[in-house]
Design a protein around this motif. Structure first.
Motif, PDB file in Angstrom:
ATOM      1  N   THR A   1      44.647  63.519  44.338  1.00  0.00           N
ATOM      2  CA  THR A   1      45.448  64.125  45.401  1.00  0.00           C
ATOM      3  C   THR A   1      45.353  63.279  46.673  1.00  0.00           C
ATOM      4  O   THR A   1      44.525  62.369  46.776  1.00  0.00           O
ATOM      5  CB  THR A   1      44.963  65.549  45.702  1.00  0.00           C
ATOM      6  N   GLU A   2      46.185  63.612  47.640  1.00  0.00           N
ATOM      7  CA  GLU A   2      46.137  62.892  48.919  1.00  0.00           C
ATOM      8  C   GLU A   2      44.782  63.095  49.596  1.00  0.00           C
ATOM      9  O   GLU A   2      44.228  62.166  50.194  1.00  0.00           O
ATOM     10  CB  GLU A   2      47.271  63.362  49.837  1.00  0.00           C
ATOM     11  N   LYS A   3      44.247  64.302  49.506  1.00  0.00           N
ATOM     12  CA  LYS A   3      42.903  64.560  50.047  1.00  0.00           C
ATOM     13  C   LYS A   3      41.871  63.698  49.333  1.00  0.00           C
ATOM     14  O   LYS A   3      40.939  63.185  49.962  1.00  0.00           O
ATOM     15  CB  LYS A   3      42.543  66.048  49.875  1.00  0.00           C
ATOM     16  N   GLY A   4      42.045  63.548  48.031  1.00  0.00           N
ATOM     17  CA  GLY A   4      41.118  62.745  47.254  1.00  0.00           C
ATOM     18  C   GLY A   4      41.170  61.284  47.646  1.00  0.00           C
ATOM     19  O   GLY A   4      40.130  60.610  47.738  1.00  0.00           O
ATOM     20  N   LYS A   5      42.374  60.765  47.886  1.00  0.00           N
ATOM     21  CA  LYS A   5      42.512  59.363  48.282  1.00  0.00           C
ATOM     22  C   LYS A   5      41.770  59.099  49.588  1.00  0.00           C
ATOM     23  O   LYS A   5      41.096  58.065  49.740  1.00  0.00           O
ATOM     24  CB  LYS A   5      43.993  59.006  48.427  1.00  0.00           C
ATOM     25  N   VAL A   6      41.888  60.023  50.527  1.00  0.00           N
ATOM     26  CA  VAL A   6      41.189  59.884  51.812  1.00  0.00           C
ATOM     27  C   VAL A   6      39.677  59.946  51.596  1.00  0.00           C
ATOM     28  O   VAL A   6      38.913  59.145  52.155  1.00  0.00           O
ATOM     29  CB  VAL A   6      41.632  60.991  52.790  1.00  0.00           C
ATOM     30  N   ALA A   7      39.232  60.893  50.770  1.00  0.00           N
ATOM     31  CA  ALA A   7      37.797  61.080  50.528  1.00  0.00           C
ATOM     32  C   ALA A   7      37.199  59.888  49.791  1.00  0.00           C
ATOM     33  O   ALA A   7      36.091  59.434  50.123  1.00  0.00           O
ATOM     34  CB  ALA A   7      37.568  62.358  49.722  1.00  0.00           C
TER      35      ALA A   7
ATOM     36  N   ARG B   1      36.702  57.022  52.144  1.00  0.00           N
ATOM     37  CA  ARG B   1      35.598  57.282  53.072  1.00  0.00           C
ATOM     38  C   ARG B   1      34.234  57.194  52.393  1.00  0.00           C
ATOM     39  O   ARG B   1      33.309  56.589  52.938  1.00  0.00           O
ATOM     40  CB  ARG B   1      35.785  58.675  53.696  1.00  0.00           C
TER      41      ARG B   1
ATOM     42  N   LYS C   1      36.740  70.434  45.150  1.00  0.00           N
ATOM     43  CA  LYS C   1      37.148  70.023  46.498  1.00  0.00           C
ATOM     44  C   LYS C   1      38.657  69.805  46.594  1.00  0.00           C
ATOM     45  O   LYS C   1      39.190  69.633  47.693  1.00  0.00           O
ATOM     46  CB  LYS C   1      36.424  68.737  46.894  1.00  0.00           C
TER      47      LYS C   1
ATOM     48  N   TRP D   1      40.180  67.230  45.242  1.00  0.00           N
ATOM     49  CA  TRP D   1      40.427  65.789  45.326  1.00  0.00           C
ATOM     50  C   TRP D   1      41.101  65.260  44.066  1.00  0.00           C
ATOM     51  O   TRP D   1      41.712  64.201  44.088  1.00  0.00           O
ATOM     52  CB  TRP D   1      39.116  65.046  45.572  1.00  0.00           C
TER      53      TRP D   1
END
Length: 236
Positions: A220-226, A229, A205, A207
């Motif tokens: 990653t930044e996407k991972g931090k958001v995921a 959530r 993904k 992340w």
């Protein structure tokens, strides 16, 4: 009262004790420990690469690898002219992680000298360890994602994995899940089949990213958001 112990039982005990001493002897060398720790990133390494990591001569590395092979702590894969070495399995990785916990335990404080970049997130063979992994495991445990003994995903956990899109190998002979004691955090992170599947999913993904040749994992930044959530986990 006369207690009779069969010769078979005695022989089995002797065999177990001898086998344990062989494994202990194989680990009881700083250079071999360096080799084993390098292999904790889950990759297969050449003898030359391991020689560099352990800072020893190639001939010495070959002798150490032979001992580790004979003790069944590592396996050797041949590909063309090259030979690659890796840990013999997730059970060996769990043994090494536990030894790390015991080795750094002072009995007075939970502070460790683990480098900060490894303490946040790292590989533990084929699953993730460190602060982030411990936080994810804590969330899953509180939400009832595991069976009481921790060795299986509960119906709730199975459903949540399916919702995320995490694919678990149904034919694997490993435990569905297990609590792996974290070397730096002294708490549990997720191991077993579920732990391996989860880290692979995170990587696919985008992340997390793994640093080639090292155990470090970068969120990653996407991972931090995921992670916020899905697991209510804030990663700085």
């Amino acid at each position: 009262m006369n207690l009779k112990v069969s010769k078979t039982a005695v022989d089995e005990t002797d065999y177990l004790e001898t086998s344990m001493s062989v494994v202990a002897s194989a680990i009881a060398d700083p250079s071999r420990v360096s080799i084993l720790c390098a292999l904790m990133d889950g990759r297969a390494w050449t003898a030359t690469e391991l020689s560099t990591v352990a800072n020893i001569a190639a001939s010495t590395t070959s002798a150490h690898l032979a001992k580790l092979l004979n003790s069944r702590l590592v396996t050797c894969l041949s590909q063309g002219r090259h030979r690659y070495y890796r840990l013999a399995g997730s059970d060996i990785a769990a043994l090494l992680e536990t030894l790390m916990v015991v080795s750094v335990h002072s009995g007075k404080t939970l502070e460790t000298k683990t480098p900060s970049h490894l303490r946040v997130a790292r590989t533990c063979y084929d699953h993730m360890a460190g602060e982030v992994a411990v936080g994810i495991y804590n969330f899953m445990f509180k939400e009832g994602w595991f069976s009481p003994d921790g060795n299986l995903l509960s119906p709730m956990g199975t459903l949540q994995f399916q919702k995320m899109g995490v694919l678990i190998d149904p034919n694997s002979r490993r435990k569905s899940s297990c609590a792996c004691l974290d070397w730096s955090e002294r708490r549990f992170h997720l191991g077993g089949n579920a732990g391996a599947a989860l880290m692979l999913f995170f990587e696919q993904k985008g992340w997390i990213t793994k640093i080639a040749g090292y155990r470090e994992v970068v969120i990653t930044e996407k991972g931090k958001v995921a992670f916020l959530r899905l697991f209510q986990l804030t990663v700085n």
